[in-house]
Enzyme design. Structure first.
Site, PDB file in Angstrom:
ATOM      1  N   VAL A   4      75.947  66.983  22.878  1.00 25.42           N
ATOM      2  CA  VAL A   4      74.579  67.225  23.334  1.00 25.42           C
ATOM      3  C   VAL A   4      73.598  66.898  22.209  1.00 25.42           C
ATOM      4  CG1 VAL A   4      72.950  68.910  24.246  1.00 25.42           C
ATOM      5  CG2 VAL A   4      75.327  68.984  24.977  1.00 25.42           C
ATOM      6  N   ASP A   5      73.894  67.352  21.007  1.00 25.98           N
ATOM      7  CA  ASP A   5      73.036  67.045  19.864  1.00 25.98           C
ATOM      8  C   ASP A   5      72.875  65.535  19.692  1.00 25.98           C
ATOM      9  OD1 ASP A   5      72.418  69.601  19.105  1.00 25.98           O
ATOM     10  OD2 ASP A   5      73.751  69.656  17.367  1.00 25.98           O
TER      11      ASP A   5
END
Length: 399
Positions: free
Chosen positions: A168-169
């Site tokens: 996600v990052d």
């Protein structure tokens, strides 16, 4: 010139998601100037263990090559003065902070447009700048849970699991980089900048893609699959071999036909396995048959017959094996920089490639290393620079 050499970005960033997005822009030639808060020691990524010493860490090197660093205390009038001078000479202000922080510290478009009407203010936050979670901190682990990713990951009946990487990052960083470039393009065309409100939450929900479409339109309920099987294509999954695992995927009918030929098991040619729909309907019968066949030979032996037949397949490498894969090396995916503490630092290259100009790589900056560069860029006299130092613009360490 390198592709982004005419773009300057003021980056109020730290840790992973934000720096991951901007490192690809820096690799393409953008002038990325990191603003690091002196009172707290700058970017927290400088101190991430286990490979950290002083203000140097291999974690920080990974996300910050080709950038510049300026220790700047935005809470002081003198520090704010330097920041505003930088805004006047920049194309974008890029940040990854909690959703309510950009407005609090004065880095939104409404707060900066008087300095530079074309400035693009790109904020990558955990949950965005609006909505009930806007004031909450957002981290990859949390987002993988909220967005349903953990519920889909792992074996059926096991506990929820996150991805082995902070996907996600990293995806959020790519999304922010795309938005920033689109914003700069529009600002140069129209003469007016804007806010870009990006979030890890939006990224994680957006990456649900077709399972979300299936659910919203047909009530599909995603669930975990044995051996990481594809939710609709059969076979497309892991298979245990005599010494490990192999991934085999039949995403087209021609691949299934080739697999039947290679395996040479008569039952696989039956009509009940002849089409995508039929194989999905009879998956409970087909997959145990395939598992039994693949278990008879080691992974290398299977790859030796599957690859020449043009069947999508691959081993399940560990990270060391992936990094020494001949294709990794052939694609120049390992780059080197020189560092005063670590010597030669080897790390993975950006996958973003534009044109045929070979990329150049420079180590991550030491904290505050580029004060001289910024001072010259802004035309500060020695006397003015000394006054800013005395007023605490750059923190006590630089005073």
């Amino acid at each position: 010139m390198r592709p982004l050499e005419d773009i300057r970005i003021i980056a109020v960033e730290q840790y992973g998601a934000g720096p991951f997005g901007s490192v690809h822009l820096a690799d393409l030639g953008a002038d990325v100037i990191k603003i690091e808060e002196p009172g707290t020691g700058g970017d927290v990524g400088r101190y991430v263990p286990p490979y950290a010493e002083g203000e140097d860490s291999l974690f920080f090197e990974t996300f910050n090559r080709n950038k510049r660093s300026l220790s700047l205390d935005l809470a002081t009038p003198a520090g704010r003065e330097v920041f505003e001078d930088l805004v006047a000479h920049a194309d974008a202000v890029y940040s990854n902070l909690r959703g309510d922080v950009p407005a609090k510290i004065g880095i939104t478009y409404d707060q900066l447009q008087h300095l530079n009407p074309s400035i693009v203010c790109c904020s990558l936050t955990g949950f965005g700048m609006t909505g009930p979670r806007a004031g909450q901190p957002g981290y990859d682990y949390i987002l993988q849970g909220l967005a349903g990713w953990m519920d889909l990951t792992g074996e059926p009946g096991g506990p929820p699991a996150k991805s082995g990487l902070s996907i996600v990052d990293y995806s959020g960083g790519f999304v922010a980089a795309i938005a920033l470039l689109a914003g700069v393009h529009a600002a140069r065309r129209d003469g007016r900048g804007m806010d870009c409100d990006l979030s890890l939450f939006d990224t994680a929900i957006g990456m649900l893609t077709y399972p979300a479409t299936w659910h919203l339109n047909a009530g599909f309920a995603p669930e975990r699959t044995r051996y990481s099987a594809h939710p609709s294509l059969v076979p497309f999954q892991l298979f245990p071999t005599a010494d490990g695992w192999v991934v085999v995927g039949c995403a087209k009918e021609k691949f299934w036909q080739r697999l039947v030929t290679v395996l040479n098991v008569e039952i696989l040619s039956e009509p009940r396995f002849a089409t995508f729909a039929a194989r999905r309907e009879h998956a409970a019968e087909l997959l145990p048959l395939l598992e039994g066949v693949f278990a008879t030979r080691v992974t290398a032996d299977w790859l030796a017959v599957l690859e020449p037949a043009g069947i999508p397949c691959g081993p399940v490498n560990d990270v060391p094996a992936a990094l020494r894969d001949p294709h990794t090396l052939a694609r120049d995916l390992i780059v080197e920089t020189e560092h005063p503490r670590y010597g030669t630092v080897r790390q993975v290259a950006s996958p973003v490639r534009v044109g045929d100009q070979p990329p150049a790589h420079r180590r991550a900056p030491r904290r505050g290393e580029d004060l001289g560069y910024v001072s010259e860029l802004l035309g500060y006299s020695p006397q003015h620079l000394a006054a800013l130092r005395a007023a605490g613009a750059f923190g006590r360490e630089d005073g």
